[in-house]
Design an enzyme around this catalytic site. Structure first.
Site, PDB file in Angstrom:
ATOM      1  N   LYS A  51      16.086  15.672 -11.881  1.00 14.74           N
ATOM      2  CA  LYS A  51      15.032  16.542 -11.346  1.00 14.74           C
ATOM      3  C   LYS A  51      13.956  15.706 -10.650  1.00 14.74           C
ATOM      4  CE  LYS A  51      16.118  19.990 -14.830  1.00 14.74           C
ATOM      5  NZ  LYS A  51      15.847  20.564 -16.146  1.00 14.74           N
ATOM      6  N   GLN A  96      11.368  21.106 -20.744  1.00 19.42           N
ATOM      7  CA  GLN A  96      12.785  20.759 -20.890  1.00 19.42           C
ATOM      8  C   GLN A  96      13.294  21.231 -22.249  1.00 19.42           C
ATOM      9  OE1 GLN A  96      14.724  19.257 -18.388  1.00 19.42           O
ATOM     10  NE2 GLN A  96      16.365  19.866 -19.783  1.00 19.42           N
ATOM     11  N   ASP A 119      11.618  27.427 -13.739  1.00 19.81           N
ATOM     12  CA  ASP A 119      12.934  27.545 -14.374  1.00 19.81           C
ATOM     13  C   ASP A 119      13.398  29.010 -14.360  1.00 19.81           C
ATOM     14  OD1 ASP A 119      14.567  25.544 -15.295  1.00 19.81           O
ATOM     15  OD2 ASP A 119      13.457  25.213 -17.160  1.00 19.81           O
TER      16      ASP A 119
END
Ligand code: NAP
Length: 286
Positions: A51, A96, A119
């Site tokens: 990422k 995460q 997300d």
């Protein structure tokens, strides 16, 4: 058989996003993503590295805030997220997953501002996906990546029989809704499905997200089907493989994603797409 090449499509996405980020910078908007990591799960570290690399490639600043599990409680993490929510220089916030057991994941996701939820995991953004294609803003990255792959290869979805195997909130369930939004007739299968093969064999488009290496065999797939393998599994030998028996299924599929090199790369590309979208929307540039 044509490979649904996640590497190629991700790179094309990055070229487009890079020029959009440059354009934003000309308008005084510097795009920033913050990733919060708790612990040192090796898969999480590897995902975060990709990422960060993708962010750098398109000119997005990516800050990683890392904590040891014993430094963090749910309350503390929520407080950190609230500060980031209120910080105008931060456009995207990603926590995460997985989090350690003592941190309650749903509360953490709920704390992220839906405007910065790149997300696409908050109830608000998931709810919008349920409305229609036009409301799919900040859609969950893995399903969005699947849709982008199908779009890139001009694969028609409308009127097709689509079977999705797996019903998780991050993969199977939202991808089913996104296919439905595009006019597919969608069947969603899971561990309680009685006759799985009947449904997989009927699929013009078969999307698999179950987490079982090589589970979908050639005999379960219709000749000429489009096969999208979301699964990422590590074998005992350390090799990454999907949920589909690629070697044999690729002999009858019309299109198929490789693992690695398919949906995983598209998930990161979609995260970048969402981050740039969030920055534009926060600055009324859409
Ligand atoms: P998950 O939350 O564990 O969900 C697995 C789903 O598969 C569940 O709905 C389960 O059914 C279903 N299932 C399990 N065994 C089955 C069987 N024998 N027949 C039919 N359905 C079965 O997993 P996930 O998070 O969605 O992840 C699935 C896979 O995708 C994993 O390999 C993961 O690493 C990968 N993944 C990849 C990406 C990416 O970036 N490409 C992103 C997310 C996940 P029940 O609901 O009935 O239990």
């Amino acid at each position: 058989m044509t490979l649904l090449d996640g590497k190629l499509v991700a790179q094309e996405t990055y070229s487009r996003l890079k020029s959009e980020v440059l354009d934003l910078s000309g308008k005084g908007v510097k795009v920033k993503l913050v990733i919060i990591l708790v612990g040192d799960n090796p898969s999480s570290l590897s995902y975060i590295r990709s990422k960060k690399k993708a962010s750098e490639q398109i000119g997005v600043e990516c800050e990683i805030i890392a904590y040891k599990p014993d430094e963090i409680t749910s309350e503390k993490l929520i407080e950190i997220i609230q500060q980031l929510n209120g910080n105008p220089s931060v456009n995207g916030i990603l926590v995460q997953l997985p989090l350690p057991d003592h941190v309650y994941e749903p509360d953490i996701i709920k704390a992220i501002s839906p405007m910065k939820d790149v997300d696409g995991f908050t109830a608000y953004n998931i709810g919008k996906v349920f409305l229609s294609k036009e409301f799919e803003h900040l859609a969950p990255c893995t399903p969005l990546g699947v849709i982008r792959l199908l779009e890139y290869y001009n694969i028609a979805v409308e009127g097709k029989e689509a079977t999705v195997v797996g019903r998780s909130n991050i993969a199977g369930k939202p991808v089913s809704v996104m296919l439905l939004n595009r006019g597919a007739t969608v069947t969603v299968c899971h561990s309680k499905t009685k006759d799985l093969v009947k449904h997989t064999k009927n699929a013009d488009i078969l999307v698999v997200a179950i987490g079982k290496p090589g589970f979908i065999k050639k005999e379960m797939v219709k000749e000429g089907a489009v096969v999208v393998d979301i699964g990422i599994n590590r074998t005992d030998e350390g090799k990454l493989v999907g949920d589909v028996d690629f070697e044999n299924v690729s002999k009858i599929a019309s299109y198929i994603t490789p693992v690695p090199g398919g949906c995983g790369l598209m998930t990161v590309a979609s995260l970048m797409e969402n981050t740039v979208f969030a920055a534009k929307r926060q600055n009324d540039i859409l």
